[in-house]
Design an enzyme around this catalytic site. Structure first.
Site, PDB file in Angstrom:
ATOM      1  N   ASP A   1       0.866  -1.187   0.000  1.00 41.94           N
ATOM      2  CA  ASP A   1       0.000   0.000   0.000  1.00 41.94           C
ATOM      3  C   ASP A   1       0.899   1.234   0.000  1.00 41.94           C
ATOM      4  OD1 ASP A   1      -2.287   1.545   0.051  1.00 41.94           O
ATOM      5  OD2 ASP A   1      -2.641   1.305   2.194  1.00 41.94           O
TER       6      ASP A   1
ATOM      7  N   PHE B   1      -5.235   4.201   0.322  1.00 43.82           N
ATOM      8  CA  PHE B   1      -6.262   3.273  -0.171  1.00 43.82           C
ATOM      9  C   PHE B   1      -5.846   2.609  -1.481  1.00 43.82           C
ATOM     10  CE2 PHE B   1      -8.513   7.245   1.386  1.00 43.82           C
ATOM     11  CZ  PHE B   1      -8.512   6.873   2.719  1.00 43.82           C
ATOM     12  N   HIS B   2      -4.579   2.184  -1.564  1.00 40.38           N
ATOM     13  CA  HIS B   2      -4.049   1.569  -2.782  1.00 40.38           C
ATOM     14  C   HIS B   2      -3.532   0.152  -2.516  1.00 40.38           C
ATOM     15  CE1 HIS B   2      -3.097   5.908  -4.353  1.00 40.38           C
ATOM     16  NE2 HIS B   2      -4.383   5.645  -4.338  1.00 40.38           N
ATOM     17  N   PRO B   3      -4.322  -0.746  -1.948  1.00 44.73           N
ATOM     18  CA  PRO B   3      -3.817  -2.089  -1.676  1.00 44.73           C
ATOM     19  C   PRO B   3      -3.595  -2.871  -2.961  1.00 44.73           C
ATOM     20  CG  PRO B   3      -6.176  -2.017  -1.286  1.00 44.73           C
ATOM     21  CD  PRO B   3      -5.742  -0.601  -1.571  1.00 44.73           C
TER      22      PRO B   3
END
Length: 530
Positions: free
Chosen positions: A286, A455-457
């Protein structure tokens, strides 16, 4: 019985449903756990914050993060047609070409994916060597143009950094205004771009409100899925393939619930092991971020966005603060010499952003700070229970690799340097959340106390470990994964557009085209949405 069953109506799922159903002889079912995207806050750009913690959000959290003083971070994920593209910050970013080339996976280099970015894109700036027009995904310049966000860019240039009017052109370095996935001041999610135009096709069925519990197998082949809509069991059969597009948290969860994963995880929960795949759920990555927050008296922040004058401006002209994506401007920097590409990205928001966006703003403010683009730290997604509706156990492991914390310290020093520029002085009147000093010890503590996620998994079903180079799950037939979980490493930037481009290529892999050219859309009426 369908040819393809697609699990998850998000950024990748909507692309695949639209592209595969272009062939009128192919029967496609898209199944989504949430409802249709009818809530107005989805389509009003500034309305996304109203969707957090609602029925349209999976509402996940990390478990205790050991390097963040044991805090748990809020992880919003869209539970609606459009997925997280229905509530994200709408930044159109491809990342750096080096990101894709570093994967060393056949067919996934930047030169391989660029035609799919161009095919997807409808950029209002017009066609160029870097941009496409006529594609489903609208890309537009901001219609908010908040002066606070503009001042941030000017201050970064004043501090000695270059300006950049197109982060998706030759150079990623520099500061400027982000282009957005919007059309006429409205959000352009994957559902808006791809799914709605395909809604008239009789060979496409969209099934909503069904949470898939497991994948069904026969003789080592995926043959369908089973799930629940309230108390009703729903079974959907796939003659060709099941395609999992449930995201970096839910895709590995579904694979594990279906018996594909690490026996050490599955056996204690009583889940029979179909395929030993210990890397399912591992390699979680992330982009951690930390904001400086300053309050001021300038009445330009998004705190006034819902005032009557701005409501009228939006209703009449589709312009003004209600079109804001919140992080309107930003930039990319290399925090030390010898780096081949930027290692830190900035997002600047004319709004008080606290606690992952969950705290209501109380004053005019500017929030901005660095996020780490190439983290070394890795986390995992595991099962907490064999019950399919139990939320997965997520731990990102932020800063478990010391180099990541060092990079954030360098990024935070740059952020503080920008804050000292004369151009930004009207908007940095009162430090609200800033370090008490610039000592390395204090900066480290500030980062640990205030890091949030962007919020970039990604990475939990990666190509090269869990998947082969055509996104097929190793060890079984008829099963693929297409979403951010397939990225071996994160790209430098916001990953929504890359996921759509990857889904475009996956559609060609599935239909055996491989040409990079769009098929002619099938016509007709009577598609079923239920």
């Amino acid at each position: 019985m369908y040819d393809y069953v697609i699990v998850g109506g998000g950024s990748a799922g909507c692309v695949l449903a639209a592209r595969l159903s272009e062939d009128p002889d192919v029967r496609v079912c898209l199944v989504e756990a949430g409802p249709p995207d009818t809530d107005e806050n989805i389509h009003l750009p500034l309305g996304a914050g109203q969707l957090f913690r609602t029925r349209l959000d999976w509402d996940y959290d990390t478990h205790d993060e050991p390097e963040l003083t044991g805090r748990r971070l809020y992880l919003p994920r869209g539970r609606v047609l459009g997925g997280t593209s229905a509530l994200n910050g709408m930044v159109y970013m491809r990342g750096n070409p080096l990101d894709y080339d570093a994967w060393r996976q056949p067919g996934w280099g930047f030169a391989d994916l660029l035609p799919y970015f161009l095919r997807a894109e409808d950029n209002e700036r017009g066609p160029s060597v870097h941009h496409g027009v006529g594609g489903p995904l609208a890309v537009a310049d901001s219609r908010s143009n908040n002066p606070i966000a503009t001042a941030f860019v000017d201050a970064a240039v004043e501090a000695g950094f270059p300006s950049n009017d197109d982060f998706n052109a030759d150079q990623q370095d520099g500061f400027g205004r982000y282009q957005l996935t919007q059309r006429d001041g409205r959000r352009c999610s994957s559902a808006t771009a791809y799914l709605h135009p395909a809604a008239g096709r009789p060979n496409l069925e969209v099934v909503t409100h069904v949470q898939v519990h497991r994948i069904l197998f026969a003789s080592g082949r995926a043959v369908g899925v089973v799930g629940d809509r309230l108390d009703e069991t729903v079974r959907l059969e796939a003659q060709r393939e099941v395609i999992v597009c449930a995201g970096a948290y839910n895709s590995p969860q579904l694979l594990m619930l279906s018996g594909i994963g690490d026996p050490a995880v599955l056996a204690p929960l009583g889940i029979p092991v179909l395929v030993e795949q210990p890397e399912v759920g591992r390699n979680l990555q992330d982009h951690p971020a930390v904001n400086l927050v300053f309050t001021h008296q300038q009445p330009f922040s998004l705190l006034t966005a819902f005032d009557d004058e701005h409501l009228r401006e939006y209703a009449e002209h589709r312009r003004g603060p209600l079109t804001s994506n919140v992080p309107e401007t930003g930039g990319f920097v290399r925090t030390r010499g010898g780096l081949p590409a930027p290692d830190v990205q900035f997002h600047a928001s004319p709004l008080m952003l606290l606690d992952g966006g969950l705290d209501a703003p109380t004053a005019h403010a500017l929030s901005y700070g660095p996020c780490l683009l190439t983290p070394r730290s890795r986390g995992s997604v595991t099962l907490a229970s064999p019950a399919p509706t139990t939320k997965p156990r997520i731990r990102h492991g932020y800063y478990t690799e010391p180099e990541d914390l060092d990079g954030m310290v360098r990024g935070l020093r740059i952020a503080l340097e920008v804050a000292r520029q004369k151009t930004l002085a009207p908007y940095t009147e009162q430090p609200y959340r800033v370090p008490s000093s610039e000592s390395t010890a204090e900066l480290r503590q500030f980062i640990r106390r205030n890091t949030q996620t962007l919020f970039h998994p990604s990475g939990t079903c990666a190509i090269g470990t869990v998947l082969d180079e055509e996104l097929r799950v190793r060890g079984v037939d008829g099963l693929r994964v297409v979403d951010a979980s397939v990225m071996p490493t994160l790209i430098r930037g916001n990953p929504n557009a890359p996921v759509m481009a990857m889904a475009e290529r996956a559609a060609d892999l599935l239909r055996g085209a491989g040409s990079g050219r769009p098929r002619t859309a099938a016509s007709g009426t009577g598609s079923r949405v239920r």
